[in-house]
Design a protein around this motif. Structure first.
Motif, PDB file in Angstrom:
ATOM      1  N   ALA A 118      67.343  53.811  26.080  1.00 11.45           N
ATOM      2  CA  ALA A 118      68.072  55.004  26.514  1.00 11.45           C
ATOM      3  C   ALA A 118      69.150  54.599  27.508  1.00 11.45           C
ATOM      4  O   ALA A 118      68.951  53.697  28.328  1.00 11.45           O
ATOM      5  CB  ALA A 118      67.110  55.988  27.178  1.00 11.45           C
ATOM      6  N   GLY A 119      70.293  55.275  27.437  1.00  7.36           N
ATOM      7  CA  GLY A 119      71.360  55.047  28.408  1.00  7.36           C
ATOM      8  C   GLY A 119      70.999  55.669  29.746  1.00  7.36           C
ATOM      9  O   GLY A 119      70.402  56.741  29.804  1.00  7.36           O
ATOM     10  N   ILE A 120      71.336  54.983  30.812  1.00 10.53           N
ATOM     11  CA  ILE A 120      71.070  55.464  32.171  1.00 10.53           C
ATOM     12  C   ILE A 120      72.392  55.882  32.791  1.00 10.53           C
ATOM     13  O   ILE A 120      73.347  55.096  32.830  1.00 10.53           O
ATOM     14  CB  ILE A 120      70.396  54.363  33.030  1.00 10.53           C
ATOM     15  N   SER A 121      72.439  57.093  33.277  1.00 14.88           N
ATOM     16  CA  SER A 121      73.665  57.622  33.881  1.00 14.88           C
ATOM     17  C   SER A 121      73.736  57.305  35.362  1.00 14.88           C
ATOM     18  O   SER A 121      72.709  57.127  36.023  1.00 14.88           O
ATOM     19  CB  SER A 121      73.708  59.141  33.707  1.00 14.88           C
ATOM     20  N   ALA A 122      74.966  57.283  35.857  1.00 17.88           N
ATOM     21  CA  ALA A 122      75.168  57.132  37.304  1.00 17.88           C
ATOM     22  C   ALA A 122      74.539  58.319  38.012  1.00 17.88           C
ATOM     23  O   ALA A 122      74.503  59.433  37.481  1.00 17.88           O
ATOM     24  CB  ALA A 122      76.655  57.055  37.609  1.00 17.88           C
ATOM     25  N   GLN A 123      74.025  58.083  39.202  1.00 18.75           N
ATOM     26  CA  GLN A 123      73.419  59.139  40.002  1.00 18.75           C
ATOM     27  C   GLN A 123      74.441  59.650  41.015  1.00 18.75           C
ATOM     28  O   GLN A 123      75.261  58.875  41.510  1.00 18.75           O
ATOM     29  CB  GLN A 123      72.182  58.607  40.725  1.00 18.75           C
ATOM     30  N   PRO A 124      74.367  60.923  41.361  1.00 17.69           N
ATOM     31  CA  PRO A 124      75.328  61.483  42.323  1.00 17.69           C
ATOM     32  C   PRO A 124      74.949  61.120  43.761  1.00 17.69           C
ATOM     33  O   PRO A 124      74.310  61.904  44.458  1.00 17.69           O
ATOM     34  CB  PRO A 124      75.229  62.993  42.067  1.00 17.69           C
ATOM     35  N   TYR A 125      75.310  59.929  44.187  1.00 19.61           N
ATOM     36  CA  TYR A 125      75.003  59.476  45.540  1.00 19.61           C
ATOM     37  C   TYR A 125      76.091  59.960  46.505  1.00 19.61           C
ATOM     38  O   TYR A 125      77.279  59.919  46.173  1.00 19.61           O
ATOM     39  CB  TYR A 125      74.972  57.950  45.604  1.00 19.61           C
ATOM     40  N   SER A 126      75.656  60.319  47.691  1.00 16.14           N
ATOM     41  CA  SER A 126      76.613  60.605  48.758  1.00 16.14           C
ATOM     42  C   SER A 126      77.182  59.279  49.254  1.00 16.14           C
ATOM     43  O   SER A 126      76.683  58.201  48.899  1.00 16.14           O
ATOM     44  CB  SER A 126      75.923  61.334  49.908  1.00 16.14           C
ATOM     45  N   GLU A 127      78.191  59.344  50.092  1.00 13.50           N
ATOM     46  CA  GLU A 127      78.759  58.118  50.668  1.00 13.50           C
ATOM     47  C   GLU A 127      77.692  57.367  51.465  1.00 13.50           C
ATOM     48  O   GLU A 127      77.610  56.142  51.402  1.00 13.50           O
ATOM     49  CB  GLU A 127      79.942  58.493  51.563  1.00 13.50           C
ATOM     50  N   LEU A 128      76.850  58.103  52.195  1.00 10.72           N
ATOM     51  CA  LEU A 128      75.770  57.487  52.965  1.00 10.72           C
ATOM     52  C   LEU A 128      74.760  56.805  52.042  1.00 10.72           C
ATOM     53  O   LEU A 128      74.371  55.659  52.282  1.00 10.72           O
ATOM     54  CB  LEU A 128      75.065  58.534  53.835  1.00 10.72           C
ATOM     55  N   GLN A 129      74.352  57.480  50.977  1.00 13.61           N
ATOM     56  CA  GLN A 129      73.395  56.895  50.041  1.00 13.61           C
ATOM     57  C   GLN A 129      73.966  55.649  49.376  1.00 13.61           C
ATOM     58  O   GLN A 129      73.256  54.663  49.178  1.00 13.61           O
ATOM     59  CB  GLN A 129      73.009  57.919  48.961  1.00 13.61           C
ATOM     60  N   GLN A 130      75.256  55.678  49.052  1.00 13.03           N
ATOM     61  CA  GLN A 130      75.878  54.507  48.436  1.00 13.03           C
ATOM     62  C   GLN A 130      75.911  53.347  49.437  1.00 13.03           C
ATOM     63  O   GLN A 130      75.630  52.205  49.073  1.00 13.03           O
ATOM     64  CB  GLN A 130      77.279  54.830  47.930  1.00 13.03           C
ATOM     65  N   GLY A 131      76.228  53.633  50.691  1.00 16.73           N
ATOM     66  CA  GLY A 131      76.211  52.598  51.718  1.00 16.73           C
ATOM     67  C   GLY A 131      74.825  52.007  51.900  1.00 16.73           C
ATOM     68  O   GLY A 131      74.663  50.789  52.055  1.00 16.73           O
ATOM     69  N   GLN A 132      73.799  52.848  51.879  1.00 17.96           N
ATOM     70  CA  GLN A 132      72.423  52.368  52.010  1.00 17.96           C
ATOM     71  C   GLN A 132      72.026  51.502  50.820  1.00 17.96           C
ATOM     72  O   GLN A 132      71.334  50.491  50.987  1.00 17.96           O
ATOM     73  CB  GLN A 132      71.464  53.556  52.160  1.00 17.96           C
ATOM     74  N   MET A 133      72.488  51.866  49.623  1.00 18.87           N
ATOM     75  CA  MET A 133      72.212  51.070  48.429  1.00 18.87           C
ATOM     76  C   MET A 133      72.844  49.678  48.563  1.00 18.87           C
ATOM     77  O   MET A 133      72.197  48.663  48.291  1.00 18.87           O
ATOM     78  CB  MET A 133      72.772  51.770  47.186  1.00 18.87           C
ATOM     79  N   ILE A 134      74.091  49.634  48.998  1.00 23.64           N
ATOM     80  CA  ILE A 134      74.792  48.351  49.154  1.00 23.64           C
ATOM     81  C   ILE A 134      74.082  47.501  50.212  1.00 23.64           C
ATOM     82  O   ILE A 134      73.891  46.293  50.027  1.00 23.64           O
ATOM     83  CB  ILE A 134      76.275  48.585  49.502  1.00 23.64           C
ATOM     84  N   LEU A 135      73.647  48.127  51.301  1.00 28.28           N
ATOM     85  CA  LEU A 135      72.914  47.408  52.350  1.00 28.28           C
ATOM     86  C   LEU A 135      71.606  46.830  51.802  1.00 28.28           C
ATOM     87  O   LEU A 135      71.317  45.641  51.995  1.00 28.28           O
ATOM     88  CB  LEU A 135      72.641  48.340  53.535  1.00 28.28           C
ATOM     89  N   ARG A 136      70.818  47.651  51.111  1.00 28.18           N
ATOM     90  CA  ARG A 136      69.534  47.179  50.547  1.00 28.18           C
ATOM     91  C   ARG A 136      69.761  46.010  49.592  1.00 28.18           C
ATOM     92  O   ARG A 136      69.018  45.034  49.604  1.00 28.18           O
ATOM     93  CB  ARG A 136      68.810  48.302  49.800  1.00 28.18           C
ATOM     94  N   ALA A 137      70.793  46.117  48.766  1.00 33.05           N
ATOM     95  CA  ALA A 137      71.065  45.063  47.785  1.00 33.05           C
ATOM     96  C   ALA A 137      71.402  43.748  48.475  1.00 33.05           C
ATOM     97  O   ALA A 137      70.912  42.679  48.079  1.00 33.05           O
ATOM     98  CB  ALA A 137      72.209  45.494  46.864  1.00 33.05           C
TER      99      ALA A 137
END
Length: 164
Positions: A118-137
């Motif tokens: 199944a294709g996975i779609s992008a999730q609607p992350y806020s700017e804060l959530q995207q920053g937290q994702m980049i930090l975790r990675a």
């Protein structure tokens, strides 16, 4: 998500298959991040992880950090090392250069078969959530191997300051 970057996923007989393609950048990583988070929260039951990167033409450090997070999940759950298929020379140079071979069984061959995914779609992350994702990675990249500390410690510190 355009045809240029795509995430396909299937969980069959407790084996989680990821097939990634195109140019994988932090700007399109929210779907992959959501999948990794669902693994850690045990919403998905995986006993083995297989990642097919054969159709990937570029990966940034955030995406490689998400792969490191997958490997960390497998280690924490005492699962076998995940298997990663990749035949793209530049992608392989990145994977080996950032020590992913320490956490994955990297197979530099095409995959034999691909299950229905199944294709996975992008999730609607806020700017804060995207920053937290980049930090975790990037923290996952540092945790993967000491060699990554010098390259990514400044990025992690800057992100931590910006996320305060």
């Amino acid at each position: 998500m355009t045809q240029q970057e795509q995430i396909l996923f299937a969980c069959i007989d407790n084996c989680c298959y990821f097939k990634l393609s195109g140019e994988l950048r932090y700007t399109n990583a929210t779907g992959m991040d959501d999948l990794v988070e669902r693994l850690f929260s045990r919403q998905l039951q995986c006993k083995q992880v297989v990642v097919d990167l054969n159709a990937v033409s570029f990966m940034d450090s955030t995406y490689i950090g998400l792969l490191a997070s997958l490997a960390r999940y497998c280690q924490q759950q005492q699962l076998p090392r995940p298997t990663l298929f990749s035949t793209h020379t530049e992608v392989n140079e990145l994977l080996f250069g950032l020590c992913l071979d320490q956490a994955f069984d990297i197979v530099q061959k095409p995959t034999k078969q691909t299950p229905d995914m199944a294709g996975i779609s992008a999730q609607p992350y806020s700017e804060l959530q995207q920053g937290q994702m980049i930090l975790r990675a990037h923290e996952a990249l540092i945790a993967l191997h000491d060699n990554n500390l010098a390259a990514f410690a400044p990025v992690v510190e800057l992100l931590k300051q910006q996320l305060k």
